[in-house]
Design an enzyme around this catalytic site. Structure first.
Site, PDB file in Angstrom:
ATOM      1  N   ASP A 129       0.898  -1.064   0.035  1.00 39.60           N
ATOM      2  CA  ASP A 129       0.014   0.045  -0.098  1.00 39.60           C
ATOM      3  C   ASP A 129       0.864   1.341   0.096  1.00 39.60           C
ATOM      4  O   ASP A 129       1.599   1.451   1.179  1.00 39.60           O
ATOM      5  CB  ASP A 129      -0.747   0.012   1.154  1.00 39.60           C
ATOM      6  CG  ASP A 129      -1.815   1.063   1.315  1.00 39.60           C
ATOM      7  OD1 ASP A 129      -1.565   2.176   0.638  1.00 39.60           O
ATOM      8  OD2 ASP A 129      -2.881   1.211   1.909  1.00 39.60           O
ATOM      9  N   SER A 178      -0.572  13.638 -14.894  1.00 34.09           N
ATOM     10  CA  SER A 178      -1.777  13.594 -15.539  1.00 34.09           C
ATOM     11  C   SER A 178      -1.909  14.970 -16.429  1.00 34.09           C
ATOM     12  O   SER A 178      -1.290  15.839 -16.068  1.00 34.09           O
ATOM     13  CB  SER A 178      -3.094  13.394 -14.579  1.00 34.09           C
ATOM     14  OG  SER A 178      -4.203  13.727 -15.296  1.00 34.09           O
ATOM     15  N   TYR A 213      -7.769  15.667  -7.117  1.00 39.68           N
ATOM     16  CA  TYR A 213      -6.825  14.713  -8.178  1.00 39.68           C
ATOM     17  C   TYR A 213      -5.942  15.824  -8.943  1.00 39.68           C
ATOM     18  O   TYR A 213      -4.531  15.429  -8.893  1.00 39.68           O
ATOM     19  CB  TYR A 213      -7.666  14.287  -9.128  1.00 39.68           C
ATOM     20  CG  TYR A 213      -7.004  13.376 -10.119  1.00 39.68           C
ATOM     21  CD1 TYR A 213      -6.324  12.096  -9.690  1.00 39.68           C
ATOM     22  CD2 TYR A 213      -6.621  13.663 -11.521  1.00 39.68           C
ATOM     23  CE1 TYR A 213      -5.828  11.237 -10.632  1.00 39.68           C
ATOM     24  CE2 TYR A 213      -6.031  12.715 -12.529  1.00 39.68           C
ATOM     25  CZ  TYR A 213      -5.768  11.570 -11.961  1.00 39.68           C
ATOM     26  OH  TYR A 213      -4.902  10.696 -12.735  1.00 39.68           O
ATOM     27  N   ALA A 224      -4.946  18.490  -7.580  1.00 40.29           N
ATOM     28  CA  ALA A 224      -3.819  19.150  -6.618  1.00 40.29           C
ATOM     29  C   ALA A 224      -2.755  18.191  -6.416  1.00 40.29           C
ATOM     30  O   ALA A 224      -1.376  18.507  -6.337  1.00 40.29           O
ATOM     31  CB  ALA A 224      -4.570  19.221  -5.237  1.00 40.29           C
ATOM     32  N   SER A 225      -3.239  16.894  -6.379  1.00 42.57           N
ATOM     33  CA  SER A 225      -1.921  15.765  -6.211  1.00 42.57           C
ATOM     34  C   SER A 225      -1.185  15.576  -7.480  1.00 42.57           C
ATOM     35  O   SER A 225       0.038  15.429  -7.333  1.00 42.57           O
ATOM     36  CB  SER A 225      -2.791  14.366  -5.943  1.00 42.57           C
ATOM     37  OG  SER A 225      -3.504  13.903  -6.987  1.00 42.57           O
ATOM     38  N   LYS A 226      -1.432  15.614  -8.409  1.00 42.00           N
ATOM     39  CA  LYS A 226      -0.910  15.578  -9.803  1.00 42.00           C
ATOM     40  C   LYS A 226      -0.105  16.661 -10.304  1.00 42.00           C
ATOM     41  O   LYS A 226       1.135  16.778 -10.594  1.00 42.00           O
ATOM     42  CB  LYS A 226      -1.674  15.187 -10.848  1.00 42.00           C
ATOM     43  CG  LYS A 226      -2.559  13.993 -10.749  1.00 42.00           C
ATOM     44  CD  LYS A 226      -1.682  12.700 -10.834  1.00 42.00           C
ATOM     45  CE  LYS A 226      -2.033  11.557 -10.836  1.00 42.00           C
ATOM     46  NZ  LYS A 226      -1.157  10.182 -10.786  1.00 42.00           N
TER      47      LYS A 226
HETATM   48  O1  NJP Z   1      -5.674   3.052 -12.884  1.00 40.08           O
HETATM   49  P1  NJP Z   1      -6.189   1.600 -12.411  1.00 40.08           P
HETATM   50  P2  NJP Z   1      -4.816   3.552 -14.293  1.00 40.08           P
HETATM   51  N1  NJP Z   1      -1.300   1.311  -2.846  1.00 40.08           N
HETATM   52  O2  NJP Z   1      -7.263   1.789 -11.208  1.00 40.08           O
HETATM   53  C1  NJP Z   1      -2.915   0.760  -7.854  1.00 40.08           C
HETATM   54  C2  NJP Z   1      -2.692   8.172 -13.954  1.00 40.08           C
HETATM   55  N2  NJP Z   1      -3.827   8.355 -14.996  1.00 40.08           N
HETATM   56  O3  NJP Z   1      -3.956   2.467 -14.433  1.00 40.08           O
HETATM   57  O4  NJP Z   1      -4.123  -1.514  -5.056  1.00 40.08           O
HETATM   58  C3  NJP Z   1      -0.690   0.872  -4.085  1.00 40.08           C
HETATM   59  O5  NJP Z   1      -6.608   0.948 -13.409  1.00 40.08           O
HETATM   60  C4  NJP Z   1      -4.033  -0.361  -7.971  1.00 40.08           C
HETATM   61  O6  NJP Z   1      -3.933  -1.529  -7.505  1.00 40.08           O
HETATM   62  P3  NJP Z   1      -4.672  -2.145  -5.986  1.00 40.08           P
HETATM   63  C5  NJP Z   1      -3.078   7.492 -12.646  1.00 40.08           C
HETATM   64  O7  NJP Z   1      -3.580   8.968 -11.794  1.00 40.08           O
HETATM   65  C6  NJP Z   1      -4.794   7.617 -15.277  1.00 40.08           C
HETATM   66  O8  NJP Z   1      -5.654   4.480 -15.051  1.00 40.08           O
HETATM   67  O9  NJP Z   1      -4.318  -3.457  -6.171  1.00 40.08           O
HETATM   68  N3  NJP Z   1      -1.283   0.570  -5.257  1.00 40.08           N
HETATM   69  C7  NJP Z   1      -3.857  -0.339  -9.709  1.00 40.08           C
HETATM   70  O10 NJP Z   1      -2.931  -1.334  -9.829  1.00 40.08           O
HETATM   71  C8  NJP Z   1      -2.423   6.778 -11.932  1.00 40.08           C
HETATM   72  O11 NJP Z   1      -1.512   7.447 -11.180  1.00 40.08           O
HETATM   73  C9  NJP Z   1      -5.568   8.309 -16.431  1.00 40.08           C
HETATM   74  O12 NJP Z   1      -6.028  -1.567  -6.061  1.00 40.08           O
HETATM   75  C10 NJP Z   1      -2.274   1.352  -5.428  1.00 40.08           C
HETATM   76  C11 NJP Z   1      -3.269   0.907  -9.871  1.00 40.08           C
HETATM   77  O13 NJP Z   1      -2.825   1.715  -8.714  1.00 40.08           O
HETATM   78  C12 NJP Z   1      -2.125   6.033 -13.189  1.00 40.08           C
HETATM   79  O14 NJP Z   1      -2.335   6.687 -14.320  1.00 40.08           O
HETATM   80  C13 NJP Z   1      -5.453   9.447 -16.734  1.00 40.08           C
HETATM   81  C14 NJP Z   1      -3.097   2.024  -4.240  1.00 40.08           C
HETATM   82  C15 NJP Z   1      -4.471   1.778 -10.656  1.00 40.08           C
HETATM   83  O15 NJP Z   1      -4.912   0.983 -11.804  1.00 40.08           O
HETATM   84  C16 NJP Z   1      -2.584   4.623 -13.184  1.00 40.08           C
HETATM   85  O16 NJP Z   1      -3.985   4.638 -13.234  1.00 40.08           O
HETATM   86  C17 NJP Z   1      -4.526  10.279 -16.093  1.00 40.08           C
HETATM   87  C18 NJP Z   1      -2.313   2.140  -3.036  1.00 40.08           C
HETATM   88  N4  NJP Z   1      -2.681   2.857  -2.161  1.00 40.08           N
HETATM   89  C19 NJP Z   1      -3.630   9.834 -15.619  1.00 40.08           C
HETATM   90  N5  NJP Z   1      -4.070   2.564  -4.733  1.00 40.08           N
HETATM   91  C20 NJP Z   1      -6.821   7.391 -16.803  1.00 40.08           C
HETATM   92  N6  NJP Z   1      -6.622   5.963 -16.744  1.00 40.08           N
HETATM   93  O17 NJP Z   1      -7.699   8.013 -17.482  1.00 40.08           O
HETATM   94  C21 NJP Z   1      -4.459   2.169  -5.964  1.00 40.08           C
HETATM   95  O18 NJP Z   1      -4.297  11.474 -16.570  1.00 40.08           O
HETATM   96  N7  NJP Z   1      -3.250   1.370  -6.399  1.00 40.08           N
END
Ligand code: NJP
Length: 248
Positions: free
Chosen positions: A61, A140, A153, A155-157
């Protein structure tokens, strides 16, 4: 052997980066895969191993600092070095600020998107300096442009963008590259898992979102930027987000 640590590797863009690296580099790559869901991580690792890659899964995590450190220590213990850290784990949120009653989930979002990246990077930096390696930060377009309904979102990015811009200048002399990726809208489940105004998962799939880029294309562009040690990979946005950006 190139050792690549990927956070958020159980699904979406992170899992696809792992698969594409395994498909291209086979036995030449070791993938250290981190996320919270152990079972999903194992499934992705199995696919990558079938393509010849060595794999290590570390259920993590990233919102917990000690777990970020443990991830990096596990990678170095197993493979001896790290060449690339991909800070990809992230959560989304969609809520007008005035509708938000409880800001706890704002902090949670910051811990995952910003602090998770900072903590993993801090733990990995000595190893990356030793290998003259690379850091990738998946930010992002919302980290370059403030988007309505996305205050937390964005703010974090924006914070990620600032942190990695400054870090790039600090570590350049040590031979470490920093690539920041700015995706637009990508067809993953991120919106389904994101927070609503009440801090609960939104629970509506965005897979059919208008103009979304495929996850394969997004991962391919990130890998290209990472291998080229490019400063940034700015993607395009179509649909609603694209129209909003054009209006600015
Ligand atoms: O998201 P998703 P994406 N600790 O939900 C993990 C950016 N982005 O691939 O922990 C560890 O399919 C979660 O795994 P789990 C976005 O901001 C996207 O689209 O098992 N891991 C999963 O593997 C992000 O930074 C878009 O639930 C944690 C993964 O993160 C990146 O791309 C647009 C966690 C998320 O997979 C990947 O996003 C954009 C934790 N606390 C930027 N919480 C877009 N998709 O449109 C979550 O501009 N995860």
């Amino acid at each position: 052997m190139r050792v690549v640590v990927i956070t958020g590797a159980s699904d979406g863009i992170g899992a696809e980066i792992a698969r594409q690296l395994a498909a291209k580099e086979g036995a030449g790559i070791a993938l250290v895969l981190a996320a919270r869901s152990a079972a999903q991580l194992e499934a992705v690792a199995g696919e990558c191993a079938a393509l010849g890659a060595q794999t290590l899964t570390v259920p993590t995590d990233v919102s917990v600092r000690i777990q970020c450190r443990r991830l990096i220590v596990s990678a170095v213990e197993r493979f001896g070095h790290i060449d690339v850290l991909v800070n990809n784990a992230g959560r989304s949120a969609h809520a007008l600020f005035e509708d938000v009653e409880d800001l706890d989930w704002y902090e949670e979002l910051m811990r995952v998107n910003l602090w998770g990246s900072v903590w993993c990077t801090q733990a990995a930096l000595p190893a990356l300096k030793a290998s003259r390696g690379s850091i990738v930060a998946v930010s992002s377009l919302a980290g370059l442009v403030g988007v309505p309904g996305r205050t937390a979102y964005s703010a974090s990015k924006f914070a990620m963008t600032g942190f990695f811009e400054a870090l790039r200048a600090e570590v350049k002399g040590a031979g470490v590259s920093v690539t920041t990726a700015y995706p637009g809208v990508v067809a993953t489940q991120i919106r389904y898992r994101g927070f609503n105004a009440q801090g609960e998962p939104m629970g509506s799939s965005s897979l059919k979102e208008e103009g979304a880029m495929s996850v394969e294309e997004c991962a391919r562009l990130i890998i290209e930027g990472m291998n080229g040690r490019r400063r940034e990979v700015v993607m395009t946005a179509k649909g609603k987000l694209g129209r909003f950006i054009k209006l600015l």
